[in-house]
Design an enzyme around this catalytic site. Structure first.
Site, PDB file in Angstrom:
ATOM      1  N   TYR A 335       0.698  -1.191   0.051  1.00 41.21           N
ATOM      2  CA  TYR A 335      -0.169   0.025   0.163  1.00 41.21           C
ATOM      3  C   TYR A 335       0.832   1.391  -0.110  1.00 41.21           C
ATOM      4  O   TYR A 335       0.299   2.406   0.072  1.00 41.21           O
ATOM      5  CB  TYR A 335      -0.923   0.061   1.200  1.00 41.21           C
ATOM      6  N   CYS A 362      15.415 -11.042  -1.164  1.00 42.04           N
ATOM      7  CA  CYS A 362      15.943 -11.146  -2.652  1.00 42.04           C
ATOM      8  C   CYS A 362      14.903 -10.542  -3.630  1.00 42.04           C
ATOM      9  O   CYS A 362      14.258 -11.142  -4.172  1.00 42.04           O
ATOM     10  CB  CYS A 362      16.695 -12.303  -2.848  1.00 42.04           C
TER      11      CYS A 362
END
Length: 432
Positions: A335, A362
């Site tokens: 968000y 990662c």
């Protein structure tokens, strides 16, 4: 005080959480770790209960929305504070049940409850099931008959309101996966169907317009629409509405730019509106429920991380990497949620180092904040993200096989472990 009363700068120049030194907490419990002020949680529960009793009256009561934060000890606290509870899965029900939370005080939500979910809820004696649609209603009627009970229900109704919050947390507009819309006639049809069935007892209606809302207007609009619908269904279908649940969604102050909310005053304003509408409609006022979750636990929480590296890319940006990230707090990735971040080890020093707070995964998108300013950190410093009590641990994952952090509760100035740190063995426990 920094944002909320739980956060201050101590004599050593470190951040303190409920008066406890963040450096000492990190040394004792490790990082990353989430810290929750039990006292702050209890204060919010009591504030809501007092406001509901004063301004809504009757048997009106707040319902804690466990999707914000769910673990056994928290449900013990909720039971001790005489709260009702909103659960959205069999797992949440099981957690509350394991903590000894009274099942009669649970409201079971969800837009796609399976037959297993419904059967489990009925077997456990869940007080009310909030029915989301026709298929669920018919299935529940059969399951209740098989168990020889008449299950109390609310119907989730979509009032058709846009609260102007983030599009991913709007739930009350007509185009929603939740509930039955008044505008399309679906709400009236499901009310009539529920009243015709023998094994469900329709006690009221529920709606929810969205989350992280700072304005009282959408809640007043929802109350007006729902009360008009209740009056209409009383006249047309003989509906006797005992409970009107207006859902949750009150916002929380995550940064200095967010407004402060007087939650009790919001309840008062809403009570005035409900009383006015009931008088206009010649309607007996139902018991009013709302479902605070974020506003009860968010500001009670902070997450502490340890800085691993500071990477300065001249002409571009500076990255401060920490030992957690989107695995314990995915809200920025989802968000772009803003947080207050500080170097807890140097909380009294000038916040003059502009940086991006990067997680350990990662994944380029594994960030917790961008373009923030904190005191210049170095490897080993404790980095604090404040107001993480809601939708952090409950949304945590094991992406990259990263273990979830522990939850440490603080009560009366004393910390104790409520949820232990996950281990590699825990993560492999289901492998066969």
């Amino acid at each position: 005080m920094i944002l909320h009363k739980s956060f201050e700068i101590g004599k050593e120049g470190h951040l303190t959480i409920d008066g406890l030194d963040a450096e000492a907490l990190a040394s004792r419990f490790g990082t990353p770790a989430m810290f929750i002020s039990e006292d702050a949680v209890r204060d919010m529960c009591r504030m809501y209960q007092a406001a509901f009793s004063k301004y809504f009256g009757g048997a009106s009561a707040p319902v804690y929305a466990g999707k914000a934060l769910c673990f056994k000890r928290l449900y013990t606290v909720m039971a001790e504070e005489n709260m009702l509870a909103d659960c959205v899965s069999s797992g949440e029900i099981a957690t509350a049940n394991a903590a000894g939370f009274p099942m009669k005080n649970v409201f079971f939500h969800g837009n796609n409850k399976t037959d297993y979910d419904l059967g489990y809820a009925v077997e456990q004696g869940v007080g009310h099931i909030v029915v989301d649609g026709v298929e669920e209603l018919l299935s529940l009627d059969k399951i209740a008959a098989d168990h020889g009970v008449c299950q109390k229900i609310l119907l989730r109704i979509t009032p058709g309101i846009d609260p102007h919050t983030h599009k991913k947390i709007i739930t009350g507009n007509v185009d929603s996966k939740f509930g039955s819309a008044i505008e399309t006639g679906d709400a009236e049809r499901i009310v009539r169907l529920a009243l015709s069935l023998e094994n469900v007892c329709l006690e009221g209606l529920h709606c929810h317009v969205g989350s992280q809302i700072f304005d009282i207007a959408p809640f007043r609009d929802a109350a007006d629409i729902m009360l008009r619908f209740i009056a209409d269904m009383k006249e047309k279908a003989g509906l006797n509405t005992k409970i009107l649940n207006l859902g949750g969604g009150f916002g929380v102050r995550y940064t200095e730019d967010d407004p402060e909310i007087d939650y009790a005053e919001n309840v008062r304003l809403l009570g005035v509106e409900i009383d006015k509408m009931c008088e206009q409609l010649n309607l007996t006022k139902p018991d009013i429920h709302m479902e605070p979750g974020r506003s009860i636990v968010a500001a009670a929480g902070a997450t502490l991380y340890r800085c691993g590296s500071v990477k300065e890319i001249k002409g571009f940006r500076n990255y401060v990497s920490i030992d957690g990230g989107m695995t314990d707090n995915p809200r920025y990735t989802l968000y772009q949620s803003q947080y207050t971040v500080l170097n807890a080890s140097k909380a009294a020093a000038p916040a003059d180092f502009e940086c991006t707070l990067a997680g350990r995964c990662c994944e380029s998108g594994d960030l917790l904040a961008e373009n923030i300013k904190i005191a210049r950190p170095e490897r080993g410093d404790i980095i604090a993200v404040l107001v993480t009590g809601a939708y952090n641990y409950s949304m945590a994952s094991n992406y990259n096989k990263v273990a979830r952090p522990p939850i440490v509760m603080i009560s009366g100035g004393k910390p104790y472990l409520a949820v232990r740190r996950e281990t590699a063995e825990d993560m492999m426990a289901l492998d066969v």
